[in-house]
Design an enzyme around this catalytic site. Structure first.
Site, PDB file in Angstrom:
ATOM      1  N   ARG A  46      10.563  20.442   7.278  1.00  0.00           N
ATOM      2  CA  ARG A  46      10.724  19.274   6.420  1.00  0.00           C
ATOM      3  C   ARG A  46      10.459  17.967   7.164  1.00  0.00           C
ATOM      4  NH1 ARG A  46      15.386  17.008   5.961  1.00  0.00           N
ATOM      5  NH2 ARG A  46      16.522  18.967   6.275  1.00  0.00           N
ATOM      6  N   TYR A 105       0.036   0.467 -13.174  1.00  0.00           N
ATOM      7  CA  TYR A 105       0.135   1.874 -13.564  1.00  0.00           C
ATOM      8  C   TYR A 105       1.308   2.093 -14.515  1.00  0.00           C
ATOM      9  CZ  TYR A 105       0.572   6.947 -13.013  1.00  0.00           C
ATOM     10  OH  TYR A 105       0.672   8.303 -13.248  1.00  0.00           O
ATOM     11  N   ASP A 174      -1.278  -1.192  -3.872  1.00  0.00           N
ATOM     12  CA  ASP A 174      -1.765   0.094  -4.366  1.00  0.00           C
ATOM     13  C   ASP A 174      -3.289   0.064  -4.283  1.00  0.00           C
ATOM     14  OD1 ASP A 174      -2.680   2.259  -5.910  1.00  0.00           O
ATOM     15  OD2 ASP A 174      -0.865   2.249  -7.137  1.00  0.00           O
TER      16      ASP A 174
END
Length: 407
Positions: A46, A105, A174
């Site tokens: 992980r 978005y 973004d």
């Protein structure tokens, strides 16, 4: 200094070793041999994985290839939304203020609700016109999306980043639509470059991926720690496929950008098309700014436009032969959709988001124009049928008795 294509092909590859593959296969491991005291880069699945590490090295090399300034570090995630969430949730605390795009978005409003539930104040501003400047006072983080999705507006990243830093705010961009080959937010002053690798970066529509890149090691450490705690880790197969796909990134984005511009130019003279947007189009409101901050004529693969209503748009989409009706963008196969069907974007019912693939330009443009012609012809047939039906109804209606004229 090497070119973008060479860099994309070589990024993140290990030093050549006899009898070893150029790109080692994915490492599937939940744990690693770990005798004695904990040391080394790989301890638990992980926390780190060599397949992620190779991809992250490659992405970082594309985000800041030549300087100036320190090289970036990248952190990968299982989706673009995981990457977005990692930045916002690792940097914001109760009482902080974030500035988000009002035209970005469609999941950003849902994310805004989550932030406000955590005690973060959220302001919004549209992308065009650098409207965010008025919202920066007291902000901790400014989030930009340029070009915006799906409206394709552009903001001045450098100007906004400088202003945000003067106000003590971090800046995240973004960069999904341009990719690092079309725009480098970190070189324009942003603190974070964030993207959905699901789209053009990997480009084949067969995996989900996201990433965050930053130059400040403290910022990437915070994002990486959030990934570790949240468990938002990419699968090794997805990471390997993404790294493999980078080799063709320059070929894909150049072809897509050229075809997207050709398609936009072909749509300009269509009387049924309104609201046409593509940053590479010289007549586009964002073109002058996009020309300054986007690189190499790579203005993205998306063209947006509006057709006269929902039914007309549906007929157009049905008539396409070389285009899949699907969401997302940036893939090698062209896709298009009536964006209003999702209900999350403030767009007209006939708004089309068109993602250009790598088909032959002439074939794709011809297919779109033929579908537009078919949609118009079908509308004429439907209008004629409606007129005929109305005339028949009128003829069949009982006529009232004529009264005799008064004497």
């Amino acid at each position: 200094m090497t070119g973008d294509g060479t860099r994309a092909v070589r990024a993140g590859l290990p030093e050549p070793r006899a009898n070893e593959p150029a790109l080692p296969g994915p490492a599937f491991a939940a744990h690693y041999h770990l005798p004695g005291e904990v040391s080394g880069p790989y301890t638990y699945g992980r926390e780190a994985n060599p397949t992620w590490a190779a991809l992250e090295s490659a992405i970082a090399a594309l985000e800041t290839p030549d300087g100036p300034g320190p090289a970036a570090e990248a952190v990968t995630f299982p989706s673009g939304m995981a990457a977005i969430s990692a930045v916002l949730l690792s940097q914001l605390r109760p009482g902080d203020t974030a500035v988000l795009p009002s035209d970005g978005y469609q999941l950003l409003p849902a994310l805004r609700d989550r932030l406000e539930a955590f005690g973060v104040a959220v302001r919004t501003a549209p992308t065009a016109g650098d409207a965010q400047l008025a919202a920066l006072d007291g902000a901790r983080l400014l989030w930009l999306e340029s070009p915006s999705n799906p409206g394709l507006d552009v903001c001045d990243i450098r100007r906004l980043a400088d202003a945000a830093h003067r106000h003590g705010a971090l800046v995240a961009v973004d960069n999904t639509l341009p990719t690092p080959l079309g725009q480098r937010p970190l070189e324009l002053g942003a603190d974070f470059s964030v993207a959905s690798g699901t789209k053009a970066l990997t480009g084949h529509g067969d995996l989900l991926l996201g990433y965050v890149a930053a130059r400040d090691p403290r910022l990437t450490a915070a994002v990486r720690d959030w990934r570790k705690v949240a468990g938002a880790i990419p699968g090794p197969m997805e990471a390997w496929l993404a790294h493999r796909s980078l080799a063709t990134l320059q070929l894909r984005v150049d072809r897509q950008a050229a075809t997207a511009l050709a398609l936009a130019e072909a749509l300009r003279d269509r009387p049924e098309v309104t609201g046409l947007r593509h940053p590479g189009l010289p007549t586009d409101p964002a073109h002058a700014l996009a020309l300054r901050q986007m690189r190499g004529g790579r203005f993205g693969c998306v063209v947006s436009f509006v057709l006269p209503g929902r039914a007309h748009a549906e007929r157009f989409l049905t008539a396409l032969r070389l285009v899949d009706e699907a969401t997302s963008f940036g893939g090698v196969r062209s896709t298009a959709e009536r964006r209003g069907r999702w209900g999350g974007d403030a767009v007209p019912e006939g708004f089309i988001r068109f993602s250009v693939g790598v088909e032959d330009t002439e074939d794709l443009v011809a297919d779109v124009l033929a579908a537009l012609d078919e949609a118009v012809q079908d509308e004429a047939v439907l209008d004629k049928a409606a007129q005929d039906e109305a005339a028949q109804d009128e003829a069949a209606r009982p006529q009232g008795r004529l009264e005799s004229p008064p004497s």
